[in-house]
Design an enzyme around this catalytic site. Sequence first.
Site, PDB file in Angstrom:
ATOM      1  N   GLU A 194      20.323  -0.004 -17.677  1.00 52.78           N
ATOM      2  CA  GLU A 194      19.713  -0.050 -18.990  1.00 52.78           C
ATOM      3  C   GLU A 194      20.103   1.251 -19.676  1.00 52.78           C
ATOM      4  O   GLU A 194      19.637   2.320 -19.286  1.00 52.78           O
ATOM      5  CB  GLU A 194      18.198  -0.166 -18.827  1.00 52.78           C
ATOM      6  CG  GLU A 194      17.446  -0.355 -20.115  1.00 52.78           C
ATOM      7  CD  GLU A 194      15.970  -0.565 -19.863  1.00 52.78           C
ATOM      8  OE1 GLU A 194      15.522  -1.718 -19.892  1.00 52.78           O
ATOM      9  OE2 GLU A 194      15.275   0.450 -19.621  1.00 52.78           O
ATOM     10  N   HIS A 211      29.758  20.444 -34.584  1.00 54.85           N
ATOM     11  CA  HIS A 211      29.252  19.877 -35.824  1.00 54.85           C
ATOM     12  C   HIS A 211      27.724  19.851 -35.882  1.00 54.85           C
ATOM     13  O   HIS A 211      27.061  19.694 -34.856  1.00 54.85           O
ATOM     14  CB  HIS A 211      29.743  18.432 -35.977  1.00 54.85           C
ATOM     15  CG  HIS A 211      31.219  18.298 -35.957  1.00 54.85           C
ATOM     16  ND1 HIS A 211      31.851  17.203 -35.421  1.00 54.85           N
ATOM     17  CD2 HIS A 211      32.210  19.110 -36.389  1.00 54.85           C
ATOM     18  CE1 HIS A 211      33.167  17.337 -35.535  1.00 54.85           C
ATOM     19  NE2 HIS A 211      33.400  18.498 -36.124  1.00 54.85           N
ATOM     20  N   LYS A 235      20.966  13.784 -31.559  1.00 51.29           N
ATOM     21  CA  LYS A 235      22.001  12.894 -31.015  1.00 51.29           C
ATOM     22  C   LYS A 235      21.729  12.598 -29.549  1.00 51.29           C
ATOM     23  O   LYS A 235      21.434  13.501 -28.769  1.00 51.29           O
ATOM     24  CB  LYS A 235      23.388  13.548 -31.135  1.00 51.29           C
ATOM     25  CG  LYS A 235      23.835  13.776 -32.562  1.00 51.29           C
ATOM     26  CD  LYS A 235      25.182  14.463 -32.624  1.00 51.29           C
ATOM     27  CE  LYS A 235      25.603  14.705 -34.062  1.00 51.29           C
ATOM     28  NZ  LYS A 235      26.888  15.409 -34.140  1.00 51.29           N
ATOM     29  N   TYR A 290      27.450   7.690 -29.411  1.00 50.28           N
ATOM     30  CA  TYR A 290      26.250   8.470 -29.689  1.00 50.28           C
ATOM     31  C   TYR A 290      25.394   7.818 -30.757  1.00 50.28           C
ATOM     32  O   TYR A 290      25.880   7.195 -31.680  1.00 50.28           O
ATOM     33  CB  TYR A 290      26.564   9.925 -30.035  1.00 50.28           C
ATOM     34  CG  TYR A 290      27.520  10.192 -31.166  1.00 50.28           C
ATOM     35  CD1 TYR A 290      27.055  10.660 -32.384  1.00 50.28           C
ATOM     36  CD2 TYR A 290      28.891  10.016 -30.994  1.00 50.28           C
ATOM     37  CE1 TYR A 290      27.934  10.949 -33.413  1.00 50.28           C
ATOM     38  CE2 TYR A 290      29.774  10.308 -32.015  1.00 50.28           C
ATOM     39  CZ  TYR A 290      29.292  10.760 -33.232  1.00 50.28           C
ATOM     40  OH  TYR A 290      30.160  11.034 -34.247  1.00 50.28           O
ATOM     41  N   ASP A 305      37.805  21.185 -38.133  1.00 49.47           N
ATOM     42  CA  ASP A 305      37.267  21.932 -37.001  1.00 49.47           C
ATOM     43  C   ASP A 305      37.977  23.269 -36.822  1.00 49.47           C
ATOM     44  O   ASP A 305      37.358  24.261 -36.432  1.00 49.47           O
ATOM     45  CB  ASP A 305      37.342  21.103 -35.724  1.00 49.47           C
ATOM     46  CG  ASP A 305      36.414  19.892 -35.770  1.00 49.47           C
ATOM     47  OD1 ASP A 305      35.614  19.776 -36.719  1.00 49.47           O
ATOM     48  OD2 ASP A 305      36.487  19.056 -34.853  1.00 49.47           O
TER      49      ASP A 305
END
Length: 188
Positions: A28, A62, A71, A131, A169
């Site tokens: 799960e 980030h 997240k 995510y 980045d």
Amino acid sequence: MKVTPTAIPEVLILEPKVFGDERGFFMESFNQKVFDEAVGYHVDFVQDNHSRSSRGVLRGLHYQIQQPQGKLVRCVLGGVFDVAVDVRRGSPTFGKWVGVELTEDNHRQLWIPAGFAHGFLVTSDSADFLYKTTDYYAPAHERCILWSDAAIGIQWPVPVSHPQVSAKDAAGKPLAEADLFVYGELDS
């Protein structure tokens, strides 16, 4: 689910129960009730994201200065070294980082609450990274801290003197010049 706090207590490693045999496995991957119990409060997720990257790709660090995102991250194919950096000025762990190996085999997930910068380095030939976020992507509010900022001192797991990074980045700011959160002003 096994829950392990990291050196930054708000950042948690979550390891679901995996049931496997010669046919494969079942787990799960998310249960709202179990997740809320693990983090100690209710979390609403509003967006799921999926990225694929090749070996040596570094994404991050980030965060969104407005509409901050918590997240829940995991790697479902390959492996990554995942990093969270505390960017909450005044926090006891401000400027500190934690790194966790997330792979398709260890099934680990990492909970990174709002107030942290996030990034990862792909350590396998390729990696599929998933995510969930607690707020929507807001490009106008996105910020990036330089992955190689010596003040943070992230110890990336493989030589990354020349990782593959996006132009955005590569132009990340050092922590000392970045827009930051103030500890205690973010909602859980």
